[in-house]
Design an enzyme around this catalytic site. Structure first.
Site, PDB file in Angstrom:
ATOM      1  N   VAL A 230       1.104  -1.088   0.074  1.00 45.92           N
ATOM      2  CA  VAL A 230       0.262   0.011  -0.075  1.00 45.92           C
ATOM      3  C   VAL A 230       1.226   1.381  -0.339  1.00 45.92           C
ATOM      4  CG1 VAL A 230      -1.740  -1.295   0.891  1.00 45.92           C
ATOM      5  CG2 VAL A 230      -0.257   0.358   2.780  1.00 45.92           C
TER       6      VAL A 230
ATOM      7  N   TYR B 185       3.196   3.914  16.109  1.00 45.60           N
ATOM      8  CA  TYR B 185       2.168   3.165  15.926  1.00 45.60           C
ATOM      9  C   TYR B 185       1.595   4.372  16.607  1.00 45.60           C
ATOM     10  CZ  TYR B 185      -0.695  -1.040  16.155  1.00 45.60           C
ATOM     11  OH  TYR B 185      -1.529  -1.972  15.919  1.00 45.60           O
TER      12      TYR B 185
ATOM     13  N   ALA C 260       0.341   7.186  14.597  1.00 46.34           N
ATOM     14  CA  ALA C 260      -0.207   6.774  13.074  1.00 46.34           C
ATOM     15  C   ALA C 260      -1.621   6.781  13.086  1.00 46.34           C
ATOM     16  CB  ALA C 260       0.734   5.904  12.272  1.00 46.34           C
TER      17      ALA C 260
HETATM   18  N1  LIG Z   1      -3.580  -7.650  16.713  1.00 48.69           N
HETATM   19  C1  LIG Z   1      -3.981  -6.115  17.532  1.00 48.69           C
HETATM   20  O1  LIG Z   1      -3.778  -6.897  18.559  1.00 48.69           O
HETATM   21  C2  LIG Z   1      -4.482  -5.379  17.185  1.00 48.69           C
HETATM   22  C3  LIG Z   1      -4.988  -4.499  18.062  1.00 48.69           C
HETATM   23  C4  LIG Z   1      -5.164  -2.803  17.505  1.00 48.69           C
HETATM   24  C5  LIG Z   1      -5.071  -2.652  16.564  1.00 48.69           C
HETATM   25  N2  LIG Z   1      -4.882  -4.061  15.521  1.00 48.69           N
HETATM   26  C6  LIG Z   1      -4.578  -3.348  13.803  1.00 48.69           C
HETATM   27  O2  LIG Z   1      -5.193  -4.349  13.220  1.00 48.69           O
HETATM   28  C7  LIG Z   1      -4.199  -4.438  11.357  1.00 48.69           C
HETATM   29  C8  LIG Z   1      -3.946  -6.348  11.506  1.00 48.69           C
HETATM   30  O3  LIG Z   1      -3.110  -6.511  12.881  1.00 48.69           O
HETATM   31  P1  LIG Z   1      -3.008  -8.156  13.004  1.00 48.69           P
HETATM   32  O4  LIG Z   1      -2.544  -8.012  14.512  1.00 48.69           O
HETATM   33  O5  LIG Z   1      -3.313  -8.866  12.076  1.00 48.69           O
HETATM   34  O6  LIG Z   1      -1.497  -8.250  12.011  1.00 48.69           O
HETATM   35  P2  LIG Z   1      -0.674  -9.125  11.308  1.00 48.69           P
HETATM   36  O7  LIG Z   1       1.117  -8.593  11.224  1.00 48.69           O
HETATM   37  O8  LIG Z   1      -0.771 -10.004  11.419  1.00 48.69           O
HETATM   38  O9  LIG Z   1      -1.193  -8.438   9.725  1.00 48.69           O
HETATM   39  C9  LIG Z   1      -0.910  -7.269   8.431  1.00 48.69           C
HETATM   40  C10 LIG Z   1      -0.793  -7.403   8.070  1.00 48.69           C
HETATM   41  O10 LIG Z   1      -0.423  -6.214   7.344  1.00 48.69           O
HETATM   42  C11 LIG Z   1       0.575  -6.588   6.058  1.00 48.69           C
HETATM   43  N3  LIG Z   1       1.974  -5.466   5.411  1.00 48.69           N
HETATM   44  C12 LIG Z   1       2.093  -4.308   6.479  1.00 48.69           C
HETATM   45  N4  LIG Z   1       2.385  -3.835   5.710  1.00 48.69           N
HETATM   46  C13 LIG Z   1       2.006  -3.531   4.289  1.00 48.69           C
HETATM   47  C14 LIG Z   1       1.802  -2.801   3.741  1.00 48.69           C
HETATM   48  N5  LIG Z   1       3.227  -1.702   3.199  1.00 48.69           N
HETATM   49  N6  LIG Z   1       1.159  -3.087   2.384  1.00 48.69           N
HETATM   50  C15 LIG Z   1       0.586  -4.148   2.439  1.00 48.69           C
HETATM   51  N7  LIG Z   1       0.119  -4.877   3.652  1.00 48.69           N
HETATM   52  C16 LIG Z   1       0.999  -5.218   4.345  1.00 48.69           C
HETATM   53  C17 LIG Z   1       1.383  -7.732   6.652  1.00 48.69           C
HETATM   54  O11 LIG Z   1       2.618  -8.653   5.916  1.00 48.69           O
HETATM   55  C18 LIG Z   1       0.446  -8.648   7.403  1.00 48.69           C
HETATM   56  O12 LIG Z   1       0.084  -9.371   6.022  1.00 48.69           O
HETATM   57  C19 LIG Z   1      -3.217  -3.636  11.783  1.00 48.69           C
HETATM   58  O13 LIG Z   1      -3.691  -2.030  11.368  1.00 48.69           O
HETATM   59  C20 LIG Z   1      -3.485  -3.840  13.547  1.00 48.69           C
HETATM   60  O14 LIG Z   1      -2.342  -2.212  14.152  1.00 48.69           O
HETATM   61  C21 LIG Z   1      -4.197  -5.158  15.915  1.00 48.69           C
END
Ligand SMILES: NC(=O)c1ccc[n+]([C@@H]2O[C@H](COP(=O)([O-])OP(=O)(O)OC[C@H]3O[C@@H](n4cnc5c(N)ncnc54)[C@H](O)[C@@H]3O)[C@@H](O)[C@H]2O)c1
Length: 258
Positions: free
Chosen positions: A63, A154, A157
């Site tokens: 992205v 983080y 953002a």
């Molecule tokens: N897991 C949690 O506790 C939690 C809590 C709050 C927010 N979030 C948010 O939810 C979303 C998903 O988190 P998750 O826990 O599944 O994380 P994850 O790391 O398992 O998945 C994140 C995905 O984003 C992809 N990614 C990273 N950079 C990218 C790029 N430049 N272009 C396209 N894809 C890219 C990665 O390859 C990965 O598959 C994130 O935005 C995270 O910040 C997660």
């Protein structure tokens, strides 16, 4: 099943929350596009979803590459049509102490989670506007409102995503497009595993201590599951959520109350 199945693209959906949202949207009858950085990971996710009978295609997409975002949305439009639902889910969660973080890592956080989200909206919105219907969900976080420490990039953002969501809601709402942010708390995923391991190593904790202590601090007394988030995302992508707009919705078992 969804009365009016749509085409949904979820960024960063080869694993974790993104994958689970693709699964839930697929299981209610939407056609889904899994997109992520890595060809092999996308192919594996597509295969796993097809096994479940989901109508899915895969697109490799970083992205942060604005030209590639434009190309992928143009290809999708040619191949299968207008993207009706966009979930800006791609994210990273690295140690970023305010005084020491490399500026390149600071910038990468903003590029992926803020600029990348805006690029995808700019590529998707014209088609949604033509159809007079659209759904945009931005993945924010509990950390949009709080901080844990050593997470300046983080938190910044994720706080920015709230402003992005409000502003997009003002601009896109008149065209039948709702825009909302989901703010998950502590949700089981590979990202959370990495954070847990890092904190346990740093603080000399036993394996599993971090998640046990987080669960104990959450009023619902459990770590969240991806499905807790996906069910809300699925609702926000439906016709029934039409008047929920410009909001930041929390899924955290009450953690923000403590
Ligand atoms: N897991 C949690 O506790 C939690 C809590 C709050 C927010 N979030 C948010 O939810 C979303 C998903 O988190 P998750 O826990 O599944 O994380 P994850 O790391 O398992 O998945 C994140 C995905 O984003 C992809 N990614 C990273 N950079 C990218 C790029 N430049 N272009 C396209 N894809 C890219 C990665 O390859 C990965 O598959 C994130 O935005 C995270 O910040 C997660």
């Amino acid at each position: 099943m969804e009365r009016h199945p749509k085409l949904a693209l979820i960024t960063g959906s080869a694993r974790g929350l993104g994958f689970d949202m693709a699964r839930h949207l697929g299981q209610v009858g939407h056609r889904v596009i899994v997109s992520d950085l890595n060809d092999a990971a996308v192919a594996d996710a597509v295969a796993a979803l097809r096994e479940l009978g989901i109508d899915v295609i895969g697109k490799t997409l970083d992205v942060t590459d604005a030209a590639s975002v434009t190309d992928v949305f143009a290809d999708v439009r040619k191949e299968v049509g207008v993207v009706d639902i966009l979930i800006n889910n791609a994210g990273i969660c690295k140690d970023t102490p305010a005084l020491e973080v490399e500026m390149s890592l600071w910038q990468a956080n903003l590029d992926i989670m803020l600029t990348g989200a805006l690029s995808c909206v700019r590529a998707a919105a014209p088609g949604m506007i033509e159809k007079g219907w659209g759904r945009v969900i931005n993945m924010a976080s509990q950390m949009s409102f709080t901080a844990f420490g050593r997470d300046v990039a983080y938190c910044t953002a994720k706080a920015g995503i709230l402003g992005l969501t409000r502003s997009l809601a003002m601009d896109l709402g008149p065209y039948g497009i709702t825009v909302n942010a989901i703010c998950p708390g502590v949700i089981e995923s590979a990202m959370l595993e990495e954070v847990a391991k890092k904190v346990e190593k740093r603080d000399g904790l036993e394996d599993g201590d971090f998640l046990r202590s987080r669960a104990a601090a959450i009023p619902r007394r459990r770590i969240g599951q991806c499905a807790d988030v996906s069910k809300l995302a699925t609702f926000l992508c439906s016709d029934d959520s039409d008047y929920i707009h410009g909001q930041s919705l929390h899924v955290n078992g009450g953690l923000l109350l403590t």
